[in-house]
Write a protein that holds these residues in place. Sequence first.
Motif, mmCIF file in Angstrom:
data_model
loop_
_atom_site.group_PDB
_atom_site.id
_atom_site.type_symbol
_atom_site.label_atom_id
_atom_site.label_comp_id
_atom_site.label_asym_id
_atom_site.label_seq_id
_atom_site.Cartn_x
_atom_site.Cartn_y
_atom_site.Cartn_z
ATOM 1 N N PRO A 178 54.510 79.383 33.816
ATOM 2 C CA PRO A 178 55.156 80.470 33.063
ATOM 3 C C PRO A 178 54.375 81.779 33.102
ATOM 4 N N LYS A 179 55.119 82.852 33.293
ATOM 5 C CA LYS A 179 54.520 84.183 33.390
ATOM 6 C C LYS A 179 53.789 84.543 32.087
ATOM 7 N N ASP A 180 54.213 83.953 30.962
ATOM 8 C CA ASP A 180 53.588 84.248 29.663
ATOM 9 C C ASP A 180 52.092 83.961 29.687
ATOM 10 N N PHE A 181 51.690 82.922 30.413
ATOM 11 C CA PHE A 181 50.264 82.579 30.477
ATOM 12 C C PHE A 181 49.472 83.755 31.041
ATOM 13 N N TYR A 182 50.050 84.373 32.082
ATOM 14 C CA TYR A 182 49.366 85.489 32.741
ATOM 15 C C TYR A 182 49.286 86.678 31.795
ATOM 16 N N ASP A 183 50.416 86.999 31.164
ATOM 17 C CA ASP A 183 50.435 88.131 30.232
ATOM 18 C C ASP A 183 49.460 87.907 29.090
ATOM 19 N N ALA A 184 49.439 86.672 28.553
ATOM 20 C CA ALA A 184 48.523 86.370 27.452
ATOM 21 C C ALA A 184 47.077 86.531 27.896
ATOM 22 N N ALA A 185 46.776 86.075 29.124
ATOM 23 C CA ALA A 185 45.406 86.177 29.616
ATOM 24 C C ALA A 185 45.003 87.638 29.743
ATOM 25 N N LEU A 186 45.934 88.482 30.233
ATOM 26 C CA LEU A 186 45.612 89.897 30.385
ATOM 27 C C LEU A 186 45.380 90.533 29.019
ATOM 28 N N ILE A 187 46.212 90.179 28.033
ATOM 29 C CA ILE A 187 46.043 90.750 26.692
ATOM 30 C C ILE A 187 44.695 90.325 26.116
ATOM 31 N N ASP A 188 44.298 89.089 26.417
ATOM 32 C CA ASP A 188 42.989 88.613 25.945
ATOM 33 C C ASP A 188 41.835 89.227 26.717
ATOM 34 N N GLY A 189 42.142 90.083 27.688
ATOM 35 C CA GLY A 189 41.071 90.783 28.388
ATOM 36 C C GLY A 189 40.555 90.087 29.614
ATOM 37 N N ALA A 190 41.221 89.022 30.061
ATOM 38 C CA ALA A 190 40.790 88.374 31.294
ATOM 39 C C ALA A 190 41.397 89.117 32.469
ATOM 40 N N GLY A 191 40.634 89.271 33.545
ATOM 41 C CA GLY A 191 41.166 89.907 34.744
ATOM 42 C C GLY A 191 41.857 88.878 35.611
ATOM 43 N N ASN A 192 42.388 89.359 36.754
ATOM 44 C CA ASN A 192 43.082 88.470 37.670
ATOM 45 C C ASN A 192 42.193 87.312 38.148
ATOM 46 N N TRP A 193 40.967 87.689 38.506
ATOM 47 C CA TRP A 193 40.041 86.703 39.067
ATOM 48 C C TRP A 193 39.793 85.574 38.080
ATOM 49 N N ARG A 194 39.567 85.938 36.824
ATOM 50 C CA ARG A 194 39.305 84.901 35.807
ATOM 51 C C ARG A 194 40.559 84.105 35.487
ATOM 52 N N TYR A 195 41.722 84.791 35.444
ATOM 53 C CA TYR A 195 42.968 84.063 35.195
ATOM 54 C C TYR A 195 43.178 83.010 36.277
ATOM 55 N N LEU A 196 42.912 83.426 37.542
ATOM 56 C CA LEU A 196 43.128 82.490 38.660
ATOM 57 C C LEU A 196 42.266 81.247 38.506
ATOM 58 N N TRP A 197 40.965 81.448 38.298
ATOM 59 C CA TRP A 197 40.052 80.301 38.362
ATOM 60 C C TRP A 197 39.960 79.537 37.052
ATOM 61 N N GLN A 198 40.175 80.231 35.899
ATOM 62 C CA GLN A 198 40.012 79.526 34.628
ATOM 63 C C GLN A 198 41.313 79.009 34.045
ATOM 64 N N ILE A 199 42.438 79.538 34.498
ATOM 65 C CA ILE A 199 43.709 79.071 33.933
ATOM 66 C C ILE A 199 44.632 78.501 35.009
ATOM 67 N N LEU A 200 44.947 79.319 36.040
ATOM 68 C CA LEU A 200 45.946 78.885 37.014
ATOM 69 C C LEU A 200 45.476 77.671 37.821
ATOM 70 N N VAL A 201 44.259 77.717 38.349
ATOM 71 C CA VAL A 201 43.771 76.609 39.178
ATOM 72 C C VAL A 201 43.667 75.303 38.377
ATOM 73 N N PRO A 202 43.060 75.341 37.171
ATOM 74 C CA PRO A 202 43.046 74.073 36.403
ATOM 75 C C PRO A 202 44.453 73.563 36.087
ATOM 76 N N LEU A 203 45.391 74.477 35.822
ATOM 77 C CA LEU A 203 46.763 74.047 35.537
ATOM 78 C C LEU A 203 47.433 73.425 36.762
ATOM 79 N N SER A 204 47.002 73.845 37.967
ATOM 80 C CA SER A 204 47.667 73.399 39.201
ATOM 81 C C SER A 204 46.856 72.342 39.932
ATOM 82 N N LYS A 205 45.916 71.716 39.221
ATOM 83 C CA LYS A 205 45.032 70.745 39.880
ATOM 84 C C LYS A 205 45.814 69.725 40.716
ATOM 85 N N GLY A 206 46.908 69.223 40.149
ATOM 86 C CA GLY A 206 47.687 68.202 40.849
ATOM 87 C C GLY A 206 48.227 68.696 42.182
#
Lengths: 291, 321
Positions: A178-206
């Motif tokens: 969901p795009k909301d995860f990305y928007d929330a991460a940006l609002i929390d001050g995370a950049g693209n790089w951190r969103y990718l490695w700390q949220i998207l990659v762990p979510l897509s492990k499978g």
Amino acid sequence: MTAPASTMAPPKRPRFLRVDTTGLVMHLFLLAVGLVISTPIFIAFFTSFKEPAKIIAFPPHLLPQVWTAENYFVAWEKTQFDRYLLNSAVQSGVIMVGQVLFSVLAAFAFSILRFPGRDGLFYLVIGSLMVPFELVFIPNFVFISRIGWANTYQGLTVPFLASAFGVFMLRQFFLTVPKDFYDAALIDGAGNWRYLWQILVPLSKGSIGAFAIFAFLSAWNQYLWPLVITNSDEMRTLQIGIRFFMNTLERGADWGPIMAGTMIAMGPTLIIFLVAQKQLVQGIAMTGLKG
Amino acid sequence: MSQSESTLTSASAPLATRPRRNLFKEVSAAIEGYLYLSPTLIGLILFVFWPIVASFTLSLQRISPFGNRTRFVGLENYIRTLTSPDYWETVRVTLLFVLGTVPTGLILAVALAIALAYPLGRIDPLYRTLIFVPVVISSAVTGVLFKWLFHPVVGYINYWMLQLGLIESMQEGPNWFADRTWALVAVIVATTWRQLGFNVIVALAGVQNIDESYYDAAKVDGANAWQRIRHITLPLLSPTLFFLLIINIIYSFQAFGEIDVLTQGGPGRSTTTMVYAIYRIAFVDARDRGLASSQAYLLALMVMLMSYIQFVTVSRRVHYQ
């Protein structure tokens, strides 16, 4: 070997009521065909554990009368199977890591980021899937030889570090987050790089794991490129080693060690198949490709 | 770490200063995007896109066997290829090979997929495992396995033919790799076997995508199992079948490992397909990479045409789901 039960229609009646004649015919048909299809693998397995003298006995016995690992020792001694195994592991490992890493980065850019030229480049990447390897392997051979990488690990791996298939497959998965995860991460001050490695990659492990399996298998099973780019026994992968091994031993009817070598070459892929059958089957069913 | 700091500031700062920094934002977003793409793009440019051009250039040159002298010869290699009986022989062998592998593979795959889709309970995974397994086997291993099975003296296939009464003694059985026709049959059997796992998986996914309600309606109308397969499963499976048809033709055009291990193109040139001829010309016999590249280009045009058709059907397939 877990049943992908979710893909089947739910049984409407208790099973003992559903066993009809059609079902019985299906059972027999599938068992017979299944055994015929997997026979070459069983024969290789049993042959590799037979005593050398019994391998060409007539009539042939399917099972070894005495189980022995002698063929494996002979294969190990007569040629450099330890070296082939190392080469295959390095070659497939490097290609797998490279493809996963590069594909994650590119799939992220193609699915989440917005910038001019993005969609055009995506079609270009996907278009490369249509280019048959036969068209590019001669110029690649000339290029790799000219920069002195023939017969090296770089030569075996570098041409395959980018994977359009991986980009395509991972992008499909990333688009389902969901795009909301990305928007929330940006609002929390995370950049693209951190969103990718700390949220998207762990979510897509499978899904990343599923792609890693495809990447490893197709690298491990490569044939044409390792055949032309290696020219010494020390640099051969298992697939190429087993071909030359068979050509030298065939005349002596040394099929025991040849089958032992074949088991070494397909062993890892069989184990992956038994452990990760579900991911493999889903990946193929979803993309219609095998990597 | 430094990159995450910089993206952090560029992402959190702009809200207040948006009007003035639009262009700057757009440029920096583009730069960032291209940085993420760069490893993949560089890899594909170096090893896929540039070689498409390089291959064409090679095909216009005459190259000495060790590559030390090249001369521009225009379309000479294409003319040599298209006027050579050897080339047309490889086209003929390739077509026979495709005709031998593709229809058999597809019919088997559909039959097995329909059987596998039938709910049989807890034993299902066993059947799937036994039938899917060739999907992870390499072309080299397939070649070695079938070289052993087809061995004329001690191989199992001739022995089974003897057991089934098809031949009266082992000596009477085909000498698979010495006979021009049987050698091609052996290569076709091996390649069909390796492709089967993939084909069944895709066909099964297609069968399982068919909505149950069609079958329920047919049952109400009194259709038997064969009628349901004939009038529901097969028509609704046709997009999947068409996709499989194209991709199998592509894979068969490109088959290499089995041929190299089983027959090395022989006996004579009876199993030398177009791809195998390209390899022989470029690396084994004449080492004429210009001539080989012209044949690679002709092959690639055919494969890319079919890939294009397949690509269009893939997007349609995804659309339907």
